[in-house]
Design an enzyme around this catalytic site. Structure first.
Site, PDB file in Angstrom:
ATOM      1  N   LYS A 112      64.152 -90.528  73.364  1.00  0.00           N
ATOM      2  CA  LYS A 112      65.229 -90.884  72.430  1.00  0.00           C
ATOM      3  C   LYS A 112      66.420 -89.953  72.581  1.00  0.00           C
ATOM      4  O   LYS A 112      67.564 -90.382  72.475  1.00  0.00           O
ATOM      5  CB  LYS A 112      64.732 -90.886  70.984  1.00  0.00           C
ATOM      6  CG  LYS A 112      63.781 -92.040  70.723  1.00  0.00           C
ATOM      7  CD  LYS A 112      63.526 -92.286  69.249  1.00  0.00           C
ATOM      8  CE  LYS A 112      62.592 -93.490  69.113  1.00  0.00           C
ATOM      9  NZ  LYS A 112      62.266 -93.824  67.737  1.00  0.00           N
ATOM     10  N   LYS A 195      57.746-101.165  77.126  1.00  0.00           N
ATOM     11  CA  LYS A 195      57.291-101.728  75.855  1.00  0.00           C
ATOM     12  C   LYS A 195      58.440-102.447  75.164  1.00  0.00           C
ATOM     13  O   LYS A 195      59.607-102.099  75.361  1.00  0.00           O
ATOM     14  CB  LYS A 195      56.714-100.636  74.945  1.00  0.00           C
ATOM     15  CG  LYS A 195      57.730 -99.713  74.319  1.00  0.00           C
ATOM     16  CD  LYS A 195      57.163 -98.957  73.108  1.00  0.00           C
ATOM     17  CE  LYS A 195      58.311 -98.201  72.430  1.00  0.00           C
ATOM     18  NZ  LYS A 195      57.995 -97.665  71.124  1.00  0.00           N
ATOM     19  N   LYS A 198      63.048-101.666  69.883  1.00  0.00           N
ATOM     20  CA  LYS A 198      64.356-102.016  69.337  1.00  0.00           C
ATOM     21  C   LYS A 198      65.476-101.339  70.106  1.00  0.00           C
ATOM     22  O   LYS A 198      66.557-101.888  70.236  1.00  0.00           O
ATOM     23  CB  LYS A 198      64.438-101.682  67.851  1.00  0.00           C
ATOM     24  CG  LYS A 198      64.303-100.209  67.527  1.00  0.00           C
ATOM     25  CD  LYS A 198      64.532 -99.955  66.050  1.00  0.00           C
ATOM     26  CE  LYS A 198      64.354 -98.492  65.730  1.00  0.00           C
ATOM     27  NZ  LYS A 198      62.954 -98.134  65.453  1.00  0.00           N
TER      28      LYS A 198
END
Ligand code: AQP
Length: 332
Positions: A112, A195, A198
């Site tokens: 992230k 995967k 979002k």
């Protein structure tokens, strides 16, 4: 009964199919057999920049979706994380028990923060897993139903629980992950090597449960597969088809072998057309139920208020034990 705790972020608005199959579906099942605590983790949601009005409405929206998915406030405790201040309080103690290097090894933070530009990532994003540790330990949870991507964070939770217990005396239950093999990881429909997520998925590879059912059907029909023709579960060589089979199997209850037989000799198109129908049948009532809860915010807020009250009773008890063990002087 054994206790479970799990949480979901209110950030994206709509939950996606990976959130549902990997986590929320298990939550619904576990409320029947476990003492279940489920939380909308709004404290986690501000680890990335947020819009305040959106966060507020997405928090209600997340709760509405959880109820629409089948959580029953009579059978589980559903609450908003920021309504229970003990989460932030215990997180501080856990921050002080965690090594800097240990926290630096969390792969979700690496992913992230590198997407954001490492220098711009907040310290909150860095300590996100430690807040999650506090979420779990406050409830003395035995199991944590999550997707595979959370396994490392549950390992950290176990390590910190053991460290605290070893240093200060038995205080926390050491929790185990509850990860179902078949739905541990739902993949992006356009790139079945990553995967469904979002933030990393392409819009066409990500199924948001609240989008137009027709859009969902279209995404299923244009899912990336392979150049073969055989409909067979083989995650390594046929990741796209295997992903579709997992989704199909979980949503309908049909076994993988049964589906392989049903589609023997048929083309990928037939599988996709049928799965598109299955998806429409699932998301259409889900959207309607979510809207019903949103149309009645007073009921929704009162469910969350009752949930917070039940959660606080447990969390406050654990926090006071932990504070005492650490050596804080009790306030008179
Ligand atoms: N693709 C997935 N397959 C199975 N389970 C999944 N989960 C997420 N994606 C998949 C599970 O959903 C639960 C809630 O996740 P969260 O609220 O922590 O959201 P997240 O992990 O931030 O969701 P994303 O989409 O994966 O977000 P980004 O892109 O920001 O990383 C968790 O139990 C998770 O395992």
């Amino acid at each position: 009964p054994l206790r479970v705790l799990s949480g979901i972020q209110p950030t994206a608005g709509s939950f996606h199919l990976g959130n549902y199959l990997g986590a929320v579906r298990q939550w619904v099942a576990l409320q029947e057999t476990h003492d279940a605590f489920y939380t909308v983790v709004d404290l986690h949601a501000i680890t990335l920049p947020q819009d305040p009005a959106e966060l507020r409405s997405n928090t209600r929206l997340a709760a509405a979706q959880l109820l629409a998915a089948g959580l029953d406030p009579e059978r589980c405790t559903l609450f908003v994380q920021s309504h229970v201040p003990e989460h932030a309080q215990l997180a501080w103690v856990m921050n002080c028990l965690t090594g800097f290097g240990e926290a630096s090894r969390m792969t979700q933070f690496k992913d992230k923060s590198s997407r954001q530009g490492a220098d711009r990532a907040s310290v909150g994003l860095f300590t996100y897993p430690i807040l999650q540790v506090a979420d779990i330990l406050l409830y003395q949870a035995n199991e944590v139903p999550v997707g595979e991507d959370q396994r490392q964070h549950i390992e950290l939770t176990r390590d910190l629980a053991e460290r605290f217990n070893g240093r200060f005396g038995q205080t926390f239950t050491v929790p185990a992950p509850h990860i179902l093999k078949e739905t541990a990881k739902i993949y992006d429909l356009q790139d079945p090597s990553i995967k469904m997520s979002k933030s990393a998925s392409t819009p066409k590879g990500l199924i948001n449960l609240l989008e137009e059912p027709k859009a969902t059907a279209k995404k299923v029909k244009s899912a990336v597969t392979d150049t073969g023709t055989e409909i067979r579960y083989d995650a390594e060589n046929k990741p796209g088809i295997s992903n579709l089979l997992s989704i199909y199997s979980t949503l309908t209850g049909a076994g993988i072998a049964e589906l392989e037989q049903k589609y023997a000799g048929k083309g990928y198109g037939a599988l996709k057309t049928d799965l598109a129908e299955v998806m429409i049948d699932f998301v259409t009532p889900f959207r309607e139920r979510t809207q019903q809860y949103l149309d009645d915010p007073e009921t929704l807020d009162s469910i969350l208020a009752k949930g917070a009250e039940k959660a606080r009773a447990v969390a406050a008890e654990t926090l006071s034990q932990a504070y005492e063990k650490v050596g804080f002087l009790p306030a008179k």
